[in-house]
Design a protein around this motif. Structure first.
Motif, PDB file in Angstrom:
ATOM      1  N   SER A  37       0.829  -1.201   0.000  1.00 19.22           N
ATOM      2  CA  SER A  37       0.000   0.000   0.000  1.00 19.22           C
ATOM      3  C   SER A  37       0.873   1.264   0.000  1.00 19.22           C
ATOM      4  CB  SER A  37      -0.925   0.005   1.216  1.00 19.22           C
ATOM      5  OG  SER A  37      -0.160  -0.012   2.408  1.00 19.22           O
ATOM      6  N   ARG A  38       2.188   1.088   0.140  1.00 20.19           N
ATOM      7  CA  ARG A  38       3.102   2.225   0.103  1.00 20.19           C
ATOM      8  C   ARG A  38       3.298   2.692  -1.336  1.00 20.19           C
ATOM      9  NH1 ARG A  38       8.462   0.114   2.818  1.00 20.19           N
ATOM     10  NH2 ARG A  38       8.036  -1.551   1.360  1.00 20.19           N
ATOM     11  N   LEU A  44      11.266   2.731  -1.753  1.00 23.29           N
ATOM     12  CA  LEU A  44      12.669   2.939  -2.110  1.00 23.29           C
ATOM     13  C   LEU A  44      13.428   3.642  -0.979  1.00 23.29           C
ATOM     14  CD1 LEU A  44      14.267   2.171  -4.616  1.00 23.29           C
ATOM     15  CD2 LEU A  44      13.787   4.416  -5.557  1.00 23.29           C
ATOM     16  N   ARG A  45      12.798   4.631  -0.375  1.00 25.15           N
ATOM     17  CA  ARG A  45      13.408   5.328   0.764  1.00 25.15           C
ATOM     18  C   ARG A  45      13.680   4.360   1.916  1.00 25.15           C
ATOM     19  NH1 ARG A  45      13.467  10.918   0.615  1.00 25.15           N
ATOM     20  NH2 ARG A  45      11.827  11.546  -0.800  1.00 25.15           N
ATOM     21  N   ALA A  46      12.698   3.527   2.242  1.00 24.55           N
ATOM     22  CA  ALA A  46      12.846   2.565   3.340  1.00 24.55           C
ATOM     23  C   ALA A  46      13.950   1.554   3.029  1.00 24.55           C
ATOM     24  CB  ALA A  46      11.524   1.851   3.601  1.00 24.55           C
ATOM     25  N   LEU A  51      19.671  -0.206   4.022  1.00 26.27           N
ATOM     26  CA  LEU A  51      21.024  -0.470   3.536  1.00 26.27           C
ATOM     27  C   LEU A  51      22.074   0.381   4.228  1.00 26.27           C
ATOM     28  CD1 LEU A  51      20.429  -0.904  -0.298  1.00 26.27           C
ATOM     29  CD2 LEU A  51      20.828  -2.686   1.410  1.00 26.27           C
ATOM     30  N   GLU A  52      21.659   1.462   4.853  1.00 21.19           N
ATOM     31  CA  GLU A  52      22.600   2.301   5.592  1.00 21.19           C
ATOM     32  C   GLU A  52      22.931   1.710   6.954  1.00 21.19           C
ATOM     33  OE1 GLU A  52      21.021   6.281   5.554  1.00 21.19           O
ATOM     34  OE2 GLU A  52      21.351   6.475   3.404  1.00 21.19           O
ATOM     35  N   THR A  53      22.214   0.666   7.366  1.00 20.94           N
ATOM     36  CA  THR A  53      22.492  -0.015   8.622  1.00 20.94           C
ATOM     37  C   THR A  53      23.783  -0.818   8.461  1.00 20.94           C
ATOM     38  OG1 THR A  53      20.110  -0.237   9.013  1.00 20.94           O
ATOM     39  CG2 THR A  53      21.571  -1.663  10.302  1.00 20.94           C
ATOM     40  N   PRO A  54      24.722  -0.658   9.378  1.00 22.11           N
ATOM     41  CA  PRO A  54      25.973  -1.424   9.271  1.00 22.11           C
ATOM     42  C   PRO A  54      25.700  -2.931   9.240  1.00 22.11           C
ATOM     43  CG  PRO A  54      26.173   0.292  10.933  1.00 22.11           C
ATOM     44  CD  PRO A  54      24.722   0.246  10.524  1.00 22.11           C
ATOM     45  N   GLY A  55      26.392  -3.619   8.346  1.00 22.76           N
ATOM     46  CA  GLY A  55      26.260  -5.065   8.255  1.00 22.76           C
ATOM     47  C   GLY A  55      25.071  -5.550   7.446  1.00 22.76           C
TER      48      GLY A  55
END
Length: 192
Positions: A37-38, A44-46, A51-55
């Motif tokens: 529903s997004r 894409l933002r989420a 992906l910016e989370t380490p690991g």
């Protein structure tokens, strides 16, 4: 040595110009967000935020020429698993082949080990692929093309690889002889 996680990780795009470029590209090429529903922008933002989370790294799979969305989604998921497994298997094969152990054992013995490893890893990694978003577009012949994107935690992927290696090593005499080295090679792909 370059780690497998670095080889498998895709560049993490900032929320700025590169992100907007990717969004425009998907829209221009006729891709639509599937099963959510997004909006595509939100998905894409989420995804990039994850992906910016380490690991954490991205794995993706595609399906083309499928008739239904359900089949396309399953094919894309399978292709993501297979792509990950082939890359991980190739890394392990290359590492073993470049070591002196390769000459002490027959190619058939190691081929059996690699086949078992890849089969077991496909089963293990499937549970570690966390669906992020799926894109779909209708082709001119009425069939569908789909792209599924997943995020994977590096530590969980390493655990899956080690478990698959240990299970495969139990079935291979050659692998049992060098099990400690194999375990090191699998872990090496994720060491920093």
């Amino acid at each position: 040595m370059i780690s497998l996680a670095i080889l498998m990780a895709v560049p993490v795009f900032a929320q700025g110009a590169q992100y907007r470029k990717k969004l425009r590209e998907y829209k221009r090429d006729g891709w639509e967000l599937f099963g959510s529903s997004r909006t595509l922008d939100d998905a894409l933002r989420a995804h990039y935020a994850a992906l910016e989370t380490p690991g954490v790294f991205e794995v993706s799979g595609t399906a083309s020429g499928v008739k239904t969305e359900a089949v396309g989604q399953q094919v894309a998921w399978n292709n993501a698993c297979i792509g990950y497994v082939q890359q991980a298997g190739g890394f392990l094969r290359g590492r073993v082949d470049s070591d002196s152990h390769a000459g002490s054992t027959s190619d058939a013995e190691f081929s059996n080990f690699y086949a078992a490893y890849e089969t077991l890893l496909q089963k293990e990694i499937r549970g570690e692929l966390k669906p992020s978003f799926t894109l779909v577009k209708r082709l001119s012949d009425g069939s569908l093309q789909m792209m599924a994107f997943f995020v994977v935690d590096e530590a969980a992927a390493a655990d899956a690889r080690i478990k698959a290696m240990e299970l495969a090593a139990r079935e291979s005499e050659a692998a049992q002889r060098i099990a400690d080295d194999l375990r090191g090679y699998v872990k090496e792909g994720f060491d920093e």
